[in-house]
Design a protein around this motif. Structure first.
Motif, PDB file in Angstrom:
ATOM      1  N   ALA A   1       0.832  -1.212   0.000  1.00  0.00           N
ATOM      2  CA  ALA A   1       0.000   0.000   0.000  1.00  0.00           C
ATOM      3  C   ALA A   1       0.866   1.261   0.000  1.00  0.00           C
ATOM      4  O   ALA A   1       0.390   2.348  -0.332  1.00  0.00           O
ATOM      5  N   GLY A   2       2.143   1.114   0.368  1.00  0.00           N
ATOM      6  CA  GLY A   2       3.117   2.203   0.214  1.00  0.00           C
ATOM      7  C   GLY A   2       3.041   3.263   1.300  1.00  0.00           C
ATOM      8  O   GLY A   2       2.394   3.087   2.337  1.00  0.00           O
ATOM      9  N   GLY A   3       3.726   4.368   1.046  1.00  0.00           N
ATOM     10  CA  GLY A   3       3.758   5.491   1.993  1.00  0.00           C
ATOM     11  C   GLY A   3       4.433   5.095   3.291  1.00  0.00           C
ATOM     12  O   GLY A   3       5.260   4.175   3.322  1.00  0.00           O
ATOM     13  N   ASP A   4       4.073   5.783   4.363  1.00  0.00           N
ATOM     14  CA  ASP A   4       4.698   5.505   5.660  1.00  0.00           C
ATOM     15  C   ASP A   4       3.754   4.708   6.564  1.00  0.00           C
ATOM     16  O   ASP A   4       3.838   4.768   7.778  1.00  0.00           O
ATOM     17  N   LEU A   5       2.850   3.935   5.933  1.00  0.00           N
ATOM     18  CA  LEU A   5       1.834   3.223   6.713  1.00  0.00           C
ATOM     19  C   LEU A   5       2.445   2.282   7.744  1.00  0.00           C
ATOM     20  O   LEU A   5       1.927   2.150   8.860  1.00  0.00           O
ATOM     21  N   ALA A   6       3.548   1.642   7.366  1.00  0.00           N
ATOM     22  CA  ALA A   6       4.139   0.641   8.256  1.00  0.00           C
ATOM     23  C   ALA A   6       4.542   1.255   9.593  1.00  0.00           C
ATOM     24  O   ALA A   6       4.567   0.569  10.616  1.00  0.00           O
ATOM     25  N   GLU A   7       4.826   2.553   9.579  1.00  0.00           N
ATOM     26  CA  GLU A   7       5.214   3.217  10.839  1.00  0.00           C
ATOM     27  C   GLU A   7       4.059   3.258  11.832  1.00  0.00           C
ATOM     28  O   GLU A   7       4.260   3.433  13.020  1.00  0.00           O
ATOM     29  N   ARG A   8       2.838   3.150  11.320  1.00  0.00           N
ATOM     30  CA  ARG A   8       1.678   3.263  12.203  1.00  0.00           C
ATOM     31  C   ARG A   8       1.138   1.903  12.644  1.00  0.00           C
ATOM     32  O   ARG A   8       0.145   1.845  13.369  1.00  0.00           O
ATOM     33  N   VAL A   9       1.760   0.822  12.170  1.00  0.00           N
ATOM     34  CA  VAL A   9       1.192  -0.506  12.442  1.00  0.00           C
ATOM     35  C   VAL A   9       2.216  -1.411  13.120  1.00  0.00           C
ATOM     36  O   VAL A   9       3.370  -1.467  12.718  1.00  0.00           O
ATOM     37  N   GLU A  10       1.748  -2.086  14.143  1.00  0.00           N
ATOM     38  CA  GLU A  10       2.562  -3.135  14.771  1.00  0.00           C
ATOM     39  C   GLU A  10       1.785  -4.447  14.669  1.00  0.00           C
ATOM     40  O   GLU A  10       0.565  -4.459  14.857  1.00  0.00           O
ATOM     41  N   PHE A  11       2.488  -5.513  14.334  1.00  0.00           N
ATOM     42  CA  PHE A  11       1.855  -6.832  14.283  1.00  0.00           C
ATOM     43  C   PHE A  11       2.341  -7.662  15.470  1.00  0.00           C
ATOM     44  O   PHE A  11       3.514  -7.624  15.821  1.00  0.00           O
ATOM     45  N   GLN A  12       1.424  -8.388  16.066  1.00  0.00           N
ATOM     46  CA  GLN A  12       1.799  -9.324  17.134  1.00  0.00           C
ATOM     47  C   GLN A  12       1.056 -10.634  16.915  1.00  0.00           C
ATOM     48  O   GLN A  12      -0.123 -10.622  16.555  1.00  0.00           O
ATOM     49  N   ARG A  13       1.776 -11.736  17.168  1.00  0.00           N
ATOM     50  CA  ARG A  13       1.098 -13.034  17.099  1.00  0.00           C
ATOM     51  C   ARG A  13       0.637 -13.421  18.496  1.00  0.00           C
ATOM     52  O   ARG A  13       1.425 -13.411  19.444  1.00  0.00           O
ATOM     53  N   HIS A  14      -0.655 -13.689  18.621  1.00  0.00           N
ATOM     54  CA  HIS A  14      -1.209 -14.185  19.885  1.00  0.00           C
ATOM     55  C   HIS A  14      -2.231 -15.265  19.573  1.00  0.00           C
ATOM     56  O   HIS A  14      -3.014 -15.117  18.618  1.00  0.00           O
ATOM     57  N   ASP A  15      -2.274 -16.294  20.378  1.00  0.00           N
ATOM     58  CA  ASP A  15      -3.484 -17.101  20.488  1.00  0.00           C
ATOM     59  C   ASP A  15      -4.289 -16.377  21.560  1.00  0.00           C
ATOM     60  O   ASP A  15      -3.932 -16.414  22.750  1.00  0.00           O
ATOM     61  N   LEU A  16      -5.341 -15.710  21.149  1.00  0.00           N
ATOM     62  CA  LEU A  16      -6.060 -14.809  22.060  1.00  0.00           C
ATOM     63  C   LEU A  16      -6.727 -15.552  23.208  1.00  0.00           C
ATOM     64  O   LEU A  16      -7.143 -14.927  24.187  1.00  0.00           O
ATOM     65  N   THR A  17      -6.827 -16.851  23.119  1.00  0.00           N
ATOM     66  CA  THR A  17      -7.358 -17.615  24.245  1.00  0.00           C
ATOM     67  C   THR A  17      -6.289 -17.794  25.332  1.00  0.00           C
ATOM     68  O   THR A  17      -6.603 -18.239  26.439  1.00  0.00           O
ATOM     69  N   VAL A  18      -5.054 -17.446  24.995  1.00  0.00           N
ATOM     70  CA  VAL A  18      -3.942 -17.678  25.930  1.00  0.00           C
ATOM     71  C   VAL A  18      -3.274 -16.368  26.345  1.00  0.00           C
ATOM     72  O   VAL A  18      -3.048 -16.123  27.532  1.00  0.00           O
ATOM     73  N   THR A  19      -2.932 -15.546  25.370  1.00  0.00           N
ATOM     74  CA  THR A  19      -2.304 -14.252  25.675  1.00  0.00           C
ATOM     75  C   THR A  19      -3.070 -13.156  24.950  1.00  0.00           C
ATOM     76  O   THR A  19      -3.680 -13.397  23.905  1.00  0.00           O
ATOM     77  N   PHE A  20      -3.016 -11.959  25.532  1.00  0.00           N
ATOM     78  CA  PHE A  20      -3.790 -10.852  24.964  1.00  0.00           C
ATOM     79  C   PHE A  20      -2.889  -9.623  24.953  1.00  0.00           C
ATOM     80  O   PHE A  20      -2.133  -9.402  25.904  1.00  0.00           O
ATOM     81  N   PRO A  21      -2.953  -8.808  23.888  1.00  0.00           N
ATOM     82  CA  PRO A  21      -2.058  -7.636  23.831  1.00  0.00           C
ATOM     83  C   PRO A  21      -2.315  -6.673  24.984  1.00  0.00           C
ATOM     84  O   PRO A  21      -3.439  -6.546  25.472  1.00  0.00           O
ATOM     85  N   CYS A  22      -1.254  -5.977  25.386  1.00  0.00           N
ATOM     86  CA  CYS A  22      -1.372  -4.989  26.469  1.00  0.00           C
ATOM     87  C   CYS A  22      -1.879  -3.674  25.903  1.00  0.00           C
ATOM     88  O   CYS A  22      -1.718  -3.389  24.722  1.00  0.00           O
ATOM     89  N   GLY A  23      -2.452  -2.865  26.768  1.00  0.00           N
ATOM     90  CA  GLY A  23      -2.797  -1.498  26.386  1.00  0.00           C
ATOM     91  C   GLY A  23      -4.288  -1.237  26.392  1.00  0.00           C
ATOM     92  O   GLY A  23      -5.107  -2.142  26.574  1.00  0.00           O
ATOM     93  N   ARG A  24      -4.620   0.055  26.218  1.00  0.00           N
ATOM     94  CA  ARG A  24      -6.007   0.521  26.111  1.00  0.00           C
ATOM     95  C   ARG A  24      -6.134   1.228  24.761  1.00  0.00           C
ATOM     96  O   ARG A  24      -5.209   1.934  24.347  1.00  0.00           O
ATOM     97  N   PHE A  25      -7.271   1.073  24.110  1.00  0.00           N
ATOM     98  CA  PHE A  25      -7.411   1.511  22.718  1.00  0.00           C
ATOM     99  C   PHE A  25      -8.711   2.297  22.526  1.00  0.00           C
ATOM    100  O   PHE A  25      -9.714   2.034  23.182  1.00  0.00           O
ATOM    101  N   ASP A  26      -8.669   3.225  21.556  1.00  0.00           N
ATOM    102  CA  ASP A  26      -9.874   3.986  21.213  1.00  0.00           C
ATOM    103  C   ASP A  26     -10.860   3.125  20.425  1.00  0.00           C
ATOM    104  O   ASP A  26     -12.055   3.392  20.420  1.00  0.00           O
ATOM    105  N   LEU A  27     -10.311   2.133  19.751  1.00  0.00           N
ATOM    106  CA  LEU A  27     -11.153   1.212  18.983  1.00  0.00           C
ATOM    107  C   LEU A  27     -10.578  -0.188  19.112  1.00  0.00           C
ATOM    108  O   LEU A  27      -9.381  -0.393  18.884  1.00  0.00           O
ATOM    109  N   VAL A  28     -11.428  -1.120  19.510  1.00  0.00           N
ATOM    110  CA  VAL A  28     -11.049  -2.536  19.455  1.00  0.00           C
ATOM    111  C   VAL A  28     -12.009  -3.171  18.457  1.00  0.00           C
ATOM    112  O   VAL A  28     -13.229  -3.063  18.594  1.00  0.00           O
ATOM    113  N   THR A  29     -11.445  -3.792  17.428  1.00  0.00           N
ATOM    114  CA  THR A  29     -12.287  -4.323  16.363  1.00  0.00           C
ATOM    115  C   THR A  29     -11.996  -5.801  16.124  1.00  0.00           C
ATOM    116  O   THR A  29     -10.839  -6.218  16.116  1.00  0.00           O
TER     117      THR A  29
END
Ligand SMILES: C[S@@+](CC[C@H](N)C(=O)[O-])C[C@H]1O[C@@H](n2cnc3c(N)ncnc32)[C@H](O)[C@@H]1O
Length: 208
Positions: free
Chosen positions: A82-110
């Motif tokens: 998709a280009g541009g500087d988009l990658a700077e705004r995105v972090e990827f994490q691998r989780h099995d959400l039944t076991v571990t869950f990302p840290c933090g509070r968010f304006d949108l959880v989708t």
């Protein structure tokens, strides 16, 4: 302990073909989020990154999570393409959400179509999703309310209603405003380009 069977199942599902999903953002995401000011978003089950890219293009900072490395690699490739500087705004994490869950509070959880054919406590995952919403933020859950007309094998599957999904989270009504809790149809295209009506459960809750 992590359920490696579930991860393996999804890794294999993705390995079956070069692309599974359309690559476009989900219609309900666009419908709901287009009017929201960008902030921090947590995307659960990002798949091949159609929503991730769209959110980043709209100025959101996104933490995108999936159980499958194959999905995360494709989402990262879609972001790069998709280009541009988009990658700077995105972090990827691998989780099995039944076991571990990302840290933090968010304006949108989708969570879009965070379904899995494996046995899992999805209500517990959705409770954690709600807990990750910052005050004033929103939780958007979009599920299949019924099988698509072109699905061959899952017509006997019983889908949860939107009300059942909300009840499963057991949220304090004083803390949450129900902006949308409904079953809603939309036109969609099947794998062979056939037109049909898709029915979603759309759950949009705002944390007061
Ligand atoms: C039906 S796909 C939807 C993908 C994407 N949200 C979309 O709408 O195109 C479900 C996604 O959830 C992921 N998933 C399933 N179970 C998961 C779990 N326990 N933890 C994290 N991700 C999971 C799968 O790997 C898959 O990418």
């Amino acid at each position: 302990m992590e359920n490696t069977d579930t991860q393996q199942m999804w890794e294999e599902r993705y390995a079956e073909s070069e692309r599974i999903w359309s690559g476009r953002p989900n219609a309900r995401l666009v419908e709901v989020v287009s009017t929201l000011p960008p902030g921090a978003a947590l995307e659960l089950g990002c798949g091949e990154g159609g929503d991730t890219v769209w959110l980043a293009q709209r100025g959101w900072r996104v933490l995108a999570v999936d159980i499958a490395n194959n999905a995360l690699q494709r989402a990262a490739a879609a972001l790069e393409a998709a280009g541009g500087d988009l990658a700077e705004r995105v972090e990827f994490q691998r989780h099995d959400l039944t076991v571990t869950f990302p840290c933090g509070r968010f304006d949108l959880v989708t969570a879009h179509f965070l379904h899995s054919p494996t046995e899992w406590d999805r209500d517990a995952v959705m409770r954690r999703a709600a807990a990750a919403v910052a005050p004033g933020g929103r939780l958007l859950i979009v599920d299949h309310a019924e099988a698509p007309p072109w699905a061959e094998h899952i017509h006997d599957h019983v889908f949860a209603t939107a009300e059942e999904v909300v009840a499963g989270m057991d949220l304090d009504p004083a803390e949450w405003e129900r902006e949308r809790v409904e079953r809603a149809g939309r036109e969609g295209l099947g794998p062979d380009g056939q037109l049909g009506t898709l029915v979603d459960n759309v759950i949009l809750l705002r944390r007061r």
